[in-house]
Design a protein around this motif. Structure first.
Motif, short mmCIF file in Angstrom:
data_model
loop_
_atom_site.label_atom_id
_atom_site.label_comp_id
_atom_site.label_asym_id
_atom_site.label_seq_id
_atom_site.Cartn_x
_atom_site.Cartn_y
_atom_site.Cartn_z
N SER A 102 1.93 17.32 9.85
CA SER A 102 2.56 16.01 9.64
C SER A 102 3.57 15.70 10.74
CB SER A 102 3.24 15.96 8.28
OG SER A 102 4.29 16.91 8.19
N ASP A 103 3.92 16.68 11.56
CA ASP A 103 4.82 16.44 12.69
C ASP A 103 4.00 16.03 13.91
OD1 ASP A 103 7.07 17.07 11.18
OD2 ASP A 103 6.80 19.22 11.56
N SER A 104 4.54 16.18 15.07
CA SER A 104 3.84 15.79 16.30
C SER A 104 2.70 16.75 16.60
CB SER A 104 4.82 15.79 17.47
OG SER A 104 5.28 17.11 17.73
N TYR A 152 1.55 5.96 9.98
CA TYR A 152 0.89 7.10 10.61
C TYR A 152 1.36 8.41 10.00
CZ TYR A 152 -0.60 10.24 14.39
OH TYR A 152 -1.17 11.26 15.12
N VAL A 153 2.67 8.55 9.81
CA VAL A 153 3.23 9.77 9.22
C VAL A 153 2.77 9.93 7.78
CG1 VAL A 153 5.36 10.91 8.52
CG2 VAL A 153 5.22 9.85 10.76
N VAL A 154 2.72 8.84 7.02
CA VAL A 154 2.24 8.89 5.64
C VAL A 154 0.79 9.37 5.60
CG1 VAL A 154 1.61 7.49 3.64
CG2 VAL A 154 3.84 7.19 4.71
N LEU A 168 -3.10 13.86 4.54
CA LEU A 168 -4.08 14.79 5.07
C LEU A 168 -3.63 16.23 4.84
CD1 LEU A 168 -6.63 15.44 6.74
CD2 LEU A 168 -5.22 15.21 8.81
N CYS A 169 -2.35 16.50 5.06
CA CYS A 169 -1.81 17.86 4.84
C CYS A 169 -1.92 18.26 3.37
CB CYS A 169 -0.36 17.92 5.28
SG CYS A 169 -0.10 17.70 7.05
N LEU A 170 -1.63 17.33 2.48
CA LEU A 170 -1.70 17.61 1.05
C LEU A 170 -3.14 17.94 0.64
CD1 LEU A 170 0.39 17.69 -1.21
CD2 LEU A 170 -0.22 15.35 -1.78
N THR A 171 -4.09 17.19 1.18
CA THR A 171 -5.51 17.47 0.91
C THR A 171 -5.90 18.84 1.46
OG1 THR A 171 -6.01 15.11 1.06
CG2 THR A 171 -7.86 16.64 1.24
N LEU A 172 -5.41 19.16 2.66
CA LEU A 172 -5.73 20.44 3.29
C LEU A 172 -5.15 21.61 2.49
CD1 LEU A 172 -7.27 21.49 5.71
CD2 LEU A 172 -5.18 21.33 7.05
N LEU A 173 -3.95 21.43 1.94
CA LEU A 173 -3.35 22.47 1.10
C LEU A 173 -4.21 22.76 -0.12
CD1 LEU A 173 0.48 21.64 1.11
CD2 LEU A 173 -0.58 23.76 1.89
N CYS A 174 -4.72 21.71 -0.73
CA CYS A 174 -5.60 21.88 -1.89
C CYS A 174 -6.88 22.62 -1.51
CB CYS A 174 -5.93 20.52 -2.50
SG CYS A 174 -4.52 19.64 -3.21
N ILE A 175 -7.45 22.28 -0.36
CA ILE A 175 -8.68 22.93 0.11
C ILE A 175 -8.44 24.42 0.38
CG2 ILE A 175 -10.35 23.03 2.00
CD1 ILE A 175 -10.09 19.99 2.23
N MET A 192 0.83 -1.21 0.00
CA MET A 192 0.00 0.00 0.00
C MET A 192 0.87 1.26 0.00
SD MET A 192 -2.90 1.18 2.75
CE MET A 192 -3.73 2.75 2.59
N LEU A 193 1.90 1.26 0.82
CA LEU A 193 2.79 2.42 0.89
C LEU A 193 3.44 2.70 -0.45
CD1 LEU A 193 4.52 1.86 4.36
CD2 LEU A 193 2.74 3.52 3.78
N HIS A 194 3.65 1.65 -1.24
CA HIS A 194 4.30 1.82 -2.55
C HIS A 194 3.46 2.71 -3.46
CE1 HIS A 194 6.53 0.91 -6.19
NE2 HIS A 194 5.40 0.53 -6.76
N TYR A 195 2.13 2.54 -3.43
CA TYR A 195 1.24 3.32 -4.30
C TYR A 195 1.13 4.77 -3.84
CZ TYR A 195 -0.10 -1.29 -6.03
OH TYR A 195 -0.08 -2.55 -6.57
N LEU A 196 1.39 4.99 -2.58
CA LEU A 196 1.28 6.35 -2.04
C LEU A 196 2.58 7.14 -2.13
CD1 LEU A 196 -0.78 5.57 1.20
CD2 LEU A 196 -1.64 6.41 -0.99
#
Length: 294
Positions: free
Chosen positions: A87-89, A167-169, A174-181, A1-5
């Motif tokens: 994406s950090d703590s 978890y970090v991925v 989520l951050c990438l989606t939020l940037l687009c929004i 799964m990680l490979h596709y992401l």
């Protein structure tokens, strides 16, 4: 799964590295300074009645508006940095939100200043002066709270390496989606401003999106860190940031009071975990294996 992401994660890492690069930050600062001088020139040109009607319709008359615009742009850059911090703590993300909250409070005096007529005088305008004093004091208190928070927020949740990687991925996606929004909200508000000439509530819309992002983050964290202590801590952070964002919609001086209370709440939350919860108990229920702090 990680490979596709991997392509999406690589895109996020590239954007994050570009944004955090000192050269990028210097370039953005130079652009803000240039826009500040351009805004002053446009306002002066409008007062001299030499602007085309279409541009004059959108331009303000008060020179203080240029100061507020510059601080708004600085606040916008901090919001972008906040999204990358997600994406950090949790603690670093909350710390960045305290920084933004301090800037929002510091922007308050310039907002009040832009509402006064030129030449600026405080005669019969004591209420804006009081709001300026409260906002400035609130910004200072939140800045002090931020320093305290950074000192007491050393404790983090323990994760094993495979769990931490996934978890970090998830957080990066989520951050990438939020940037687009956020970019979509910004474009739509610019279009609305050009059509109507009315200033849009950009940060309120962005912070509403961030609230839902925080809730998503808690649900993600609960999947990877099901221990009660971790769930309580992460949910408590979201409650604190929720109060920070609700302060944006409150009227003065209640916005400052709510902001200061939220800062004190997250400090007390972190301090409680640091002083009353042993490290072994804090990491309870995590999987066995090499630990990583996240």
């Amino acid at each position: 799964m990680l490979h596709y992401l991997t392509p999406l994660v690589t895109l996020y890492d590239t954007l994050n590295e570009f944004w955090e690069n000192p050269r990028t930050q210097r370039f953005v600062a130079a652009i803000i300074l240039l826009l500040y001088f351009v805004a002053l020139a446009i306002i002066e040109a409008k007062n001299w009645h030499i602007l085309p009607p279409d541009i004059a319709r959108l331009a303000p008359e008060n020179h203080s508006w240029a100061i507020m615009m510059a601080f708004t742009l600085i606040l916008g850059t901090e919001v972008i940095s906040l999204i990358f911090c997600i994406s950090d703590s949790f603690s670093r993300s909350v710390g960045k939100q305290l920084e933004i909250l301090a800037l929002i409070q510091l922007r308050g005096p310039f907002k009040e200043l832009s509402a006064l007529q030129e030449p600026i005088t405080i005669a019969n305008h004591w209420e804006p002066v009081l709001h300026i004093a409260i906002s400035a004091a609130g910004a200072l208190l939140i800045f002090v709270a931020l320093r305290i928070f950074m000192r007491v927020s050393a404790r983090r949740v323990c994760l094993n390496r495979p769990t931490a990687t996934l978890y970090v991925v998830s957080k990066k996606l989520l951050c990438l989606t939020l940037l687009c929004i956020v970019c979509f909200i910004g474009v739509m508000h610019i279009i609305a401003f050009l059509k109507t000439g009315e200033y849009q509530r950009f940060f309120e819309s962005v912070y509403t999106a961030l609230i839902f992002a925080d809730i998503t983050l808690v649900l993600l964290a609960q999947h990877f860190m099901p221990a009660f202590n971790a769930v309580f801590r992460n949910s408590g952070f979201v409650v604190g940031t929720l109060m920070m964002r609700l302060s944006l919609s409150a009227t003065a001086p209640f916005d400052t009071i709510i902001a200061i209370f939220s800062a004190g709440y997250v400090i007390l939350l972190v301090w409680s975990f640091s002083h009353f919860l042993p490290q072994k108990e804090y990491c309870r229920d995590t999987s066995s294996g090499p630990d990583k702090q996240e």
